[in-house]
Write an enzyme that holds these catalytic residues in place. Structure first.
Site, PDB file in Angstrom:
ATOM      1  N   LYS A   1      -1.797   9.281   2.095  1.00 63.17           N
ATOM      2  CA  LYS A   1      -1.831  10.385   3.018  1.00 63.17           C
ATOM      3  C   LYS A   1      -0.684  10.731   3.777  1.00 63.17           C
ATOM      4  CE  LYS A   1      -6.872  10.349   3.294  1.00 63.17           C
ATOM      5  NZ  LYS A   1      -7.924  10.240   4.162  1.00 63.17           N
TER       6      LYS A   1
ATOM      7  N   ASP B   1       0.932  -1.126   0.086  1.00 63.43           N
ATOM      8  CA  ASP B   1       0.004   0.016   0.133  1.00 63.43           C
ATOM      9  C   ASP B   1       0.787   1.075  -0.053  1.00 63.43           C
ATOM     10  OD1 ASP B   1      -1.847   2.175   0.893  1.00 63.43           O
ATOM     11  OD2 ASP B   1      -3.061   0.727   1.590  1.00 63.43           O
TER      12      ASP B   1
END
Length: 206
Positions: free
Chosen positions: A116, A112
């Site tokens: 953010k 992943d």
């Protein structure tokens, strides 16, 4: 691929609860190279790799319970004896259940990217954990990394090289696709469409 249903039985919890490495010969019922996959996702890479390499003992970590349980269920149905799946965060369990110098290979497939900034600390390849993984590999052992995000690939490659992993192609250089490699489910899609994948095959110096 549709999301699997959540099967009722947790997988790998006996390994999560251990404070020291298990007897892997007893765990698998045979001896052989021991390999780790961090973030096995839908299980495409783990299942095909274990099918092609029945002599390898393969431990796959996936924190999403649906995918972890489905992967082990599919392995059982396929008669694969050499795969164990652990539904947990590898960062907290790997330090305890693998001895130093014990792994022949570590696989990291499309982690992943954590877009953010507040979530960046969740990324698998951080300096401290990368250094720990280097110590878990046997000398000459392989770190196989793949991602579809170029800047994340460059960052991970830089961190891995900085803690001591050796890049046989030179610092900062990604590896070309090798048809002998086992692609993950996502990588097969990218190969079919021609989308780029950034690969690194690093080793622990002997």
């Amino acid at each position: 691929m549709p999301r699997p249903r959540l099967l009722p039985d947790p997988v790998g919890l006996h390994l999560v609860e251990m404070s020291t490495p298990p007897d892997w010969d007893a765990e698998f019922g045979f001896s052989g190279p021991l390999e780790l996959e961090i973030g096995s996702g839908a299980g495409g890479h783990a299942l095909e790799y274990c099918r092609r390499n029945p002599h390898v003992r393969f431990v796959a970590f996936e924190w999403r319970k649906k995918y972890a349980r489905d992967t082990l269920d599919r392995a059982a149905k396929a008669g694969l004896r050499n795969l164990r799946v652990v539904e947990s965060d590898a960062r907290f369990v790997v330090p305890r259940i693998f001895a130093d110098d014990s792994l022949s290979a570590i696989h990291l497939q499309f982690p992943d990217p954590w877009w953010k900034r507040a979530h960046a600390k969740r990324a698998v390849v951080q300096p401290a954990f990368a250094k720990l993984l280097l110590g878990k590999l046997a000398p000459g052992g392989l770190f196989d990394m793949r991602t579809d995000v170029q800047d994340r690939g460059e960052s991970m490659l830089s961190i891995l090289e900085s803690v001591g992993f050796h890049n046989p192609l030179g610092s900062g250089v990604f590896h070309p696709y090798d048809p002998e490699e086992v692609p993950s489910t996502r990588e097969r899609r990218y190969l079919a469409t021609g989308e780029p994948v950034y690969r690194a095959r690093l080793t622990r110096p002997r």
